[in-house]
Design a protein around this motif. Structure first.
Motif, mmCIF file in Angstrom:
data_model
loop_
_atom_site.group_PDB
_atom_site.id
_atom_site.type_symbol
_atom_site.label_atom_id
_atom_site.label_comp_id
_atom_site.label_asym_id
_atom_site.label_seq_id
_atom_site.Cartn_x
_atom_site.Cartn_y
_atom_site.Cartn_z
ATOM 1 N N ALA A 205 0.839 -1.198 0.000
ATOM 2 C CA ALA A 205 0.000 0.000 0.000
ATOM 3 C C ALA A 205 0.876 1.252 0.000
ATOM 4 C CB ALA A 205 -0.915 0.010 1.223
ATOM 5 N N SER A 206 0.432 2.275 -0.698
ATOM 6 C CA SER A 206 1.156 3.546 -0.721
ATOM 7 C C SER A 206 0.845 4.328 0.545
ATOM 8 C CB SER A 206 0.750 4.354 -1.957
ATOM 9 O OG SER A 206 -0.643 4.641 -1.927
ATOM 10 N N HIS A 207 1.547 5.458 0.722
ATOM 11 C CA HIS A 207 1.316 6.283 1.894
ATOM 12 C C HIS A 207 -0.111 6.842 1.914
ATOM 13 C CE1 HIS A 207 5.345 6.264 3.608
ATOM 14 N NE2 HIS A 207 5.845 6.415 2.377
ATOM 15 N N SER A 208 -0.575 7.307 0.764
ATOM 16 C CA SER A 208 -1.924 7.872 0.721
ATOM 17 C C SER A 208 -2.980 6.803 0.976
ATOM 18 C CB SER A 208 -2.169 8.548 -0.628
ATOM 19 O OG SER A 208 -2.005 7.618 -1.690
ATOM 20 N N ARG A 209 -2.804 5.618 0.395
ATOM 21 C CA ARG A 209 -3.779 4.548 0.614
ATOM 22 C C ARG A 209 -3.751 4.087 2.067
ATOM 23 N NH1 ARG A 209 -4.373 -1.054 -2.935
ATOM 24 N NH2 ARG A 209 -6.287 -1.788 -1.888
ATOM 25 N N THR A 210 -2.576 4.004 2.656
ATOM 26 C CA THR A 210 -2.479 3.615 4.066
ATOM 27 C C THR A 210 -3.185 4.626 4.952
ATOM 28 O OG1 THR A 210 -0.358 2.516 3.650
ATOM 29 C CG2 THR A 210 -0.867 3.103 5.938
ATOM 30 N N PHE A 211 -3.039 5.897 4.625
ATOM 31 C CA PHE A 211 -3.670 6.926 5.450
ATOM 32 C C PHE A 211 -5.189 6.879 5.327
ATOM 33 C CE2 PHE A 211 -5.446 11.278 5.482
ATOM 34 C CZ PHE A 211 -5.280 11.546 6.835
ATOM 35 N N PHE A 212 -5.702 6.888 4.085
ATOM 36 C CA PHE A 212 -7.144 7.009 3.895
ATOM 37 C C PHE A 212 -7.894 5.711 4.200
ATOM 38 C CE2 PHE A 212 -5.828 10.644 1.232
ATOM 39 C CZ PHE A 212 -6.671 11.609 1.770
ATOM 40 N N GLN A 213 -7.294 4.553 3.957
ATOM 41 C CA GLN A 213 -8.018 3.300 4.124
ATOM 42 C C GLN A 213 -7.690 2.566 5.417
ATOM 43 O OE1 GLN A 213 -7.651 0.781 0.683
ATOM 44 N NE2 GLN A 213 -8.476 2.318 -0.720
ATOM 45 N N VAL A 214 -6.579 2.916 6.070
ATOM 46 C CA VAL A 214 -6.178 2.186 7.278
ATOM 47 C C VAL A 214 -6.184 3.089 8.494
ATOM 48 C CG1 VAL A 214 -4.358 0.813 8.361
ATOM 49 C CG2 VAL A 214 -4.795 0.578 5.916
ATOM 50 N N MET A 215 -5.397 4.170 8.454
ATOM 51 C CA MET A 215 -5.213 4.995 9.647
ATOM 52 C C MET A 215 -6.401 5.910 9.916
ATOM 53 S SD MET A 215 -2.411 3.722 10.543
ATOM 54 C CE MET A 215 -2.080 4.737 11.970
#
Length: 305
Positions: A205-215
């Motif tokens: 996962a990219s940084h943006s995907r990790t932020f919006f979908q996980v964190m």
């Protein structure tokens, strides 16, 4: 043959306290705790009455006529006069004020939460030169008096062509609310487990995907809490729209209430004024009643790790 009888209780040492004194200690502590509990509950009850009584009185008064308001201000209304509410909604233009306020607060709240959460996540999770400097800039923005920024802010917004516009007021609200939002969410993101983000990175996962979908979903309690605080502050904001929004057709609710108080005061329509006041209070009360559990959860989550 002589026998030595062993005493049932060995003699107490020189430093031991008497049995009665040891028994009195917990009893005294319980009495003091009970007294403190009664005192604290009494203070909370008095505070609740002081807060709730004006609200209840305003609601009752909004259903009375003007003669009953001055004749028997503390009595219940003889009947519910909903025409006060319809008169305030249509003739006093409360509907227009509500629409303008909903557009401004809705847009600024979404922008504040999106931008504030992104900035807070970067400041909480990534180490880079100037990290603490940027963080303390946001913290310093919380202590900066808005009164000192009104004149330069007016000229900046005017030069950008955003004076007396809804989107200009939205941008100003976002800038006004970002310092507290970043300060609150930075501490909240630091309490979230890093292993979840690391697992997302391992899975590609990219940084943006990790932020919006996980964190970001994990930070839902904090987002709701800071969202409620920003909603209350932006809904009740009066100084910024008074300076930056002088067009009567684009007045927000706080400006409309002041105008309603002046006009209805001269007309003697106090029942319509109280109806408009209760209309302005209802969204705030509803928001807190619906999200009160999430607000408490978000406030206490940062203290537990």
């Amino acid at each position: 043959m002589t026998t030595t009888e062993t005493p049932a209780h060995p003699p107490a040492g020189p430093g031991a306290a008497p049995k009665s004194a040891r028994a009195a200690g917990p009893r005294t502590a319980r009495k003091e705790g009970a007294t403190l509990n009664v005192f604290s509950h009494g203070v909370l009850v008095i505070w609740a009455i002081m807060v709730a009584l004006p609200l209840v009185w305003a609601v009752m008064t909004s259903f009375k006529d003007d003669a009953a308001i001055f004749g028997s201000p503390w009595s219940l209304p003889d009947r519910l006069r909903f025409d006060n509410w319809s008169r305030a909604w249509s003739q006093a233009h409360m509907s227009d004020y509500f629409l303008n306020t909903a557009l401004v607060v809705g847009g600024s709240l979404v922008g504040t939460l999106v931008l504030g959460s992104m900035a807070a996540y970067v400041l909480a999770r990534f180490d880079f030169p100037g990290n603490r400097f940027v963080y303390y800039l946001f913290v310093g923005g919380m202590s900066f008096p808005i009164m000192l920024a009104l004149v330069p802010l007016f000229y900046v917004v005017d030069n950008m062509g955003l004076l007396n516009t809804i989107h200009g007021l939205i941008l100003v609200y976002i800038a006004y609310s970002l310092p507290f939002t970043v300060f609150f969410l930075t501490a909240f993101f630091r309490t979230l487990p890093t292993s979840v983000a690391e697992a997302a990175f391992v899975d590609g996962a990219s940084h943006s995907r990790t932020f919006f979908q996980v964190m970001l979903p994990m930070a839902k309690p904090g987002l709701i809490s800071v969202g409620i605080f920003n909603f209350l502050g932006q809904w009740n904001q009066y100084m910024l729209p008074t300076v930056l929004n002088t067009d009567p057709d684009k007045h927000v609710l706080t400006q409309g209430l002041v105008q309603l108080a002046v006009s209805q005061g001269y007309k003697g329509d106090w029942s319509g004024l109280f109806a408009g006041l209760v209309m302005a209070m209802l969204p705030v009360l509803a928001a807190y009643i619906v999200f009160q559990r999430q607000v408490v959860t978000g406030l206490t989550a940062g203290a537990l790790k």
